[in-house]
Design a protein around this motif. Sequence first.
Motif, PDB file in Angstrom:
ATOM      1  N   UNK A 125      -1.990   2.685   4.220  1.00 51.95           N
ATOM      2  CA  UNK A 125      -3.078   2.392   3.296  1.00 51.95           C
ATOM      3  C   UNK A 125      -2.502   1.592   2.143  1.00 51.95           C
ATOM      4  N   UNK A 126      -3.164   0.492   1.798  1.00 50.65           N
ATOM      5  CA  UNK A 126      -2.754  -0.346   0.674  1.00 50.65           C
ATOM      6  C   UNK A 126      -3.840  -0.301  -0.392  1.00 50.65           C
ATOM      7  N   UNK A 127      -3.451  -0.547  -1.612  1.00 51.39           N
ATOM      8  CA  UNK A 127      -4.394  -0.588  -2.727  1.00 51.39           C
ATOM      9  C   UNK A 127      -4.204  -1.886  -3.498  1.00 51.39           C
ATOM     10  N   UNK A 128      -5.310  -2.500  -3.876  1.00 46.25           N
ATOM     11  CA  UNK A 128      -5.292  -3.632  -4.786  1.00 46.25           C
ATOM     12  C   UNK A 128      -6.056  -3.197  -6.033  1.00 46.25           C
ATOM     13  N   UNK A 129      -6.288  -4.111  -6.943  1.00 47.47           N
ATOM     14  CA  UNK A 129      -7.016  -3.757  -8.165  1.00 47.47           C
ATOM     15  C   UNK A 129      -8.393  -3.164  -7.875  1.00 47.47           C
ATOM     16  N   UNK A 130      -9.090  -3.709  -6.853  1.00 49.35           N
ATOM     17  CA  UNK A 130     -10.463  -3.290  -6.599  1.00 49.35           C
ATOM     18  C   UNK A 130     -10.706  -2.711  -5.215  1.00 49.35           C
ATOM     19  N   UNK A 131      -9.713  -2.769  -4.344  1.00 48.63           N
ATOM     20  CA  UNK A 131      -9.934  -2.439  -2.935  1.00 48.63           C
ATOM     21  C   UNK A 131      -8.931  -1.428  -2.402  1.00 48.63           C
ATOM     22  N   UNK A 132      -9.364  -0.702  -1.395  1.00 51.69           N
ATOM     23  CA  UNK A 132      -8.490   0.123  -0.576  1.00 51.69           C
ATOM     24  C   UNK A 132      -8.482  -0.506   0.811  1.00 51.69           C
TER      25      UNK A 132
END
Length: 179
Positions: free
Chosen positions: A4-11
Amino acid sequence: MIPTLHTDRLILRAPEARDFEVFAAFYGSDRSSFVGGPLTRSAAWRMLAMEAGHWQIAGFGRWILEAQDSGETVGLVGMFAPEGWPEREIGWDLFGHHTGKGYATEAALAARGYAYDTMGWDTAISLIAPANTASMAVASRLGAVYERDYQHETHGLLQLWRHPAPAQLATDTNHRRTA
């Protein structure tokens, strides 16, 4: 195991059964014409299963995009290399009304960063239908450049866009490695 990766607004997470209705709506619509659609519900189910299975078979694949603020399933982005593809790809599809928000670029940066930094890829492409100007704009924002046309046995004529190599990204301040 699918990371699982995370960005500023997304999973960016593994495809799950709860994604099917949004997935089927996208693949049943004319919006999916650039990526092999429209498809029946049963064919969309097979497509979702293929996305999950790609991870098992290839050791990498595409993630479901989930908006952190709402929990909505907003798209599909990641690494892709099924039979018939000329090279490993970074690909993106956004569902429903989630276009125009920068989600594809944000997620593709994270996916490309994972491909280069974790998987050790030294290059990546994106295959884009010639009429898909929105995807061409995303590719350009990522620093990819049109390289050549590619004739696919099912999808027909596609454009092959080449992403900057990891070493090039290390010195390129305009096209970050990750989101």
